[in-house]
Design an enzyme around this catalytic site. Sequence first.
Site, PDB file in Angstrom:
ATOM      1  N   ILE A  18       0.822  -1.218   0.000  1.00 32.46           N
ATOM      2  CA  ILE A  18       0.000   0.000   0.000  1.00 32.46           C
ATOM      3  C   ILE A  18       0.860   1.274   0.000  1.00 32.46           C
ATOM      4  CG2 ILE A  18      -0.283   0.244   2.508  1.00 32.46           C
ATOM      5  CD1 ILE A  18      -3.312   0.754   1.929  1.00 32.46           C
ATOM      6  N   ASN A  31      -2.892   0.916  16.057  1.00 41.34           N
ATOM      7  CA  ASN A  31      -3.383   0.449  17.366  1.00 41.34           C
ATOM      8  C   ASN A  31      -3.884   1.654  18.148  1.00 41.34           C
ATOM      9  OD1 ASN A  31      -0.999   1.559  18.872  1.00 41.34           O
ATOM     10  ND2 ASN A  31       0.048   0.060  17.585  1.00 41.34           N
ATOM     11  N   GLY A  39       3.671  -4.972  10.759  1.00 45.07           N
ATOM     12  CA  GLY A  39       2.699  -5.060   9.665  1.00 45.07           C
ATOM     13  C   GLY A  39       2.653  -3.813   8.811  1.00 45.07           C
ATOM     14  N   VAL A  40       1.447  -3.466   8.387  1.00 35.64           N
ATOM     15  CA  VAL A  40       1.288  -2.322   7.488  1.00 35.64           C
ATOM     16  C   VAL A  40       1.618  -1.015   8.216  1.00 35.64           C
ATOM     17  CG1 VAL A  40      -1.215  -2.048   7.833  1.00 35.64           C
ATOM     18  CG2 VAL A  40      -0.184  -1.409   5.655  1.00 35.64           C
ATOM     19  N   ASP A  41       1.383  -0.971   9.522  1.00 40.08           N
ATOM     20  CA  ASP A  41       1.695   0.215  10.330  1.00 40.08           C
ATOM     21  C   ASP A  41       3.202   0.509  10.248  1.00 40.08           C
ATOM     22  OD1 ASP A  41       1.343   2.273  12.145  1.00 40.08           O
ATOM     23  OD2 ASP A  41       0.785   0.999  13.835  1.00 40.08           O
ATOM     24  N   GLY A 128      -4.229  -9.216  10.188  1.00 39.56           N
ATOM     25  CA  GLY A 128      -2.851  -9.645  10.406  1.00 39.56           C
ATOM     26  C   GLY A 128      -2.640  -9.963  11.870  1.00 39.56           C
ATOM     27  N   TYR A 130      -3.921  -8.772  14.414  1.00 45.73           N
ATOM     28  CA  TYR A 130      -5.162  -8.814  15.200  1.00 45.73           C
ATOM     29  C   TYR A 130      -6.031 -10.044  14.909  1.00 45.73           C
ATOM     30  CZ  TYR A 130      -4.411  -4.188  17.305  1.00 45.73           C
ATOM     31  OH  TYR A 130      -3.927  -3.127  18.033  1.00 45.73           O
TER      32      TYR A 130
HETATM   33  N1  AR6 Z   1       0.704  -3.097   2.234  1.00 42.22           N
HETATM   34  C1  AR6 Z   1      -0.519  -3.649   2.293  1.00 42.22           C
HETATM   35  N2  AR6 Z   1      -0.899  -4.541   3.244  1.00 42.22           N
HETATM   36  C2  AR6 Z   1       0.044  -4.908   4.138  1.00 42.22           C
HETATM   37  C3  AR6 Z   1       1.362  -4.374   4.156  1.00 42.22           C
HETATM   38  C4  AR6 Z   1       1.675  -3.426   3.145  1.00 42.22           C
HETATM   39  N3  AR6 Z   1       2.881  -2.866   3.073  1.00 42.22           N
HETATM   40  N4  AR6 Z   1       2.044  -4.947   5.195  1.00 42.22           N
HETATM   41  C5  AR6 Z   1       1.191  -5.820   5.797  1.00 42.22           C
HETATM   42  N5  AR6 Z   1      -0.007  -5.795   5.167  1.00 42.22           N
HETATM   43  P1  AR6 Z   1      -1.539  -5.893  10.232  1.00 42.22           P
HETATM   44  P2  AR6 Z   1      -3.847  -5.552  12.029  1.00 42.22           P
HETATM   45  C6  AR6 Z   1      -1.237  -6.576   5.443  1.00 42.22           C
HETATM   46  O1  AR6 Z   1      -0.922  -6.898  11.129  1.00 42.22           O
HETATM   47  O2  AR6 Z   1      -4.187  -6.997  11.946  1.00 42.22           O
HETATM   48  C7  AR6 Z   1       0.429  -3.411  14.025  1.00 42.22           C
HETATM   49  O3  AR6 Z   1       1.510  -3.742  14.844  1.00 42.22           O
HETATM   50  C8  AR6 Z   1      -1.128  -7.818   6.278  1.00 42.22           C
HETATM   51  O4  AR6 Z   1      -0.610  -8.894   5.496  1.00 42.22           O
HETATM   52  O5  AR6 Z   1      -0.653  -4.863   9.626  1.00 42.22           O
HETATM   53  O6  AR6 Z   1      -4.950  -4.544  11.928  1.00 42.22           O
HETATM   54  C9  AR6 Z   1      -0.338  -2.199  14.520  1.00 42.22           C
HETATM   55  O7  AR6 Z   1       0.493  -1.271  15.169  1.00 42.22           O
HETATM   56  C10 AR6 Z   1      -2.594  -8.025   6.643  1.00 42.22           C
HETATM   57  O8  AR6 Z   1      -3.289  -8.619   5.533  1.00 42.22           O
HETATM   58  O9  AR6 Z   1      -2.742  -5.065  10.971  1.00 42.22           O
HETATM   59  C11 AR6 Z   1      -1.327  -2.821  15.458  1.00 42.22           C
HETATM   60  O10 AR6 Z   1      -0.759  -3.018  16.737  1.00 42.22           O
HETATM   61  C12 AR6 Z   1      -3.113  -6.588   6.816  1.00 42.22           C
HETATM   62  O11 AR6 Z   1      -2.127  -5.750   6.186  1.00 42.22           O
HETATM   63  C13 AR6 Z   1      -1.639  -4.157  14.828  1.00 42.22           C
HETATM   64  O12 AR6 Z   1      -0.505  -4.489  14.049  1.00 42.22           O
HETATM   65  C14 AR6 Z   1      -3.288  -6.138   8.254  1.00 42.22           C
HETATM   66  O13 AR6 Z   1      -2.286  -6.701   9.069  1.00 42.22           O
HETATM   67  C15 AR6 Z   1      -2.827  -4.086  13.909  1.00 42.22           C
HETATM   68  O14 AR6 Z   1      -3.118  -5.374  13.435  1.00 42.22           O
END
Ligand code: AR6
Length: 182
Positions: A18, A31, A39-41, A128, A130
């Site tokens: 993204i 969060n 992750g994406v954050d 992800g 969560y």
């Molecule tokens: N582009 C698009 N999607 C992505 C990317 C990217 N660069 N990187 C990961 N994803 P997650 P959550 C996907 O864990 O479950 C963090 O530590 C990933 O594969 O990022 O809402 C925050 O600070 C998955 O499909 O978010 C919070 O503490 C999706 O993004 C916590 O994680 C969401 O995964 C939030 O958890």
Amino acid sequence: MRELALGSRRIRLATGDITKVPSDAIVNAANSDLAGGGGVDGAIHRAGGPSIMEELDRIRGSGCPTGSAVRTGAGRLPAQHVIHAVGPRWKGGLAQEPELLASAYRASLRLAEEAGAKHVTFPSISTGVYRFPVELAAGVALDAVAAFLKSEARRVEAVTFVLFDEATFAAYEAALERLIPL
Ligand code: AR6
């Protein structure tokens, strides 16, 4: 890339990172402490640079409750805004997780409207770290976005889900098939 037309508005599905997709507003899966993370954050803060966290430090206050969102600038990302949305952790399904997830999407789109964004990109919030089951999350996400585009959107014209892996894309594709176009 898959696309659904809702009148003049569009929902699109894409795979990829993204942080590489140009838009007006990129939504982050944050969060409730707005503290950054993995992750994406992590990817958004790395690619956007320190100005995003500096702005969060100024606006953080007591944080951002699950189901809501806040907006910052986008630093070096190819967008004007980042909208930090807080989805729910999956706790088995009886803790209002679907409602809270839908609320996170709606809150993000309201902030995008306020900012005048026409094109908004979303990751798959909560599926992800969560651990929200992706098949269920995909339906909740698409229903919430479609309802918003049909009834509340004035300036938002297109929403693209940028999905990181094929399994997530497949879940959203299946959920998109179940949406009824206008
Ligand atoms: N582009 C698009 N999607 C992505 C990317 C990217 N660069 N990187 C990961 N994803 P997650 P959550 C996907 O864990 O479950 C963090 O530590 C990933 O594969 O990022 O809402 C925050 O600070 C998955 O499909 O978010 C919070 O503490 C999706 O993004 C916590 O994680 C969401 O995964 C939030 O958890």
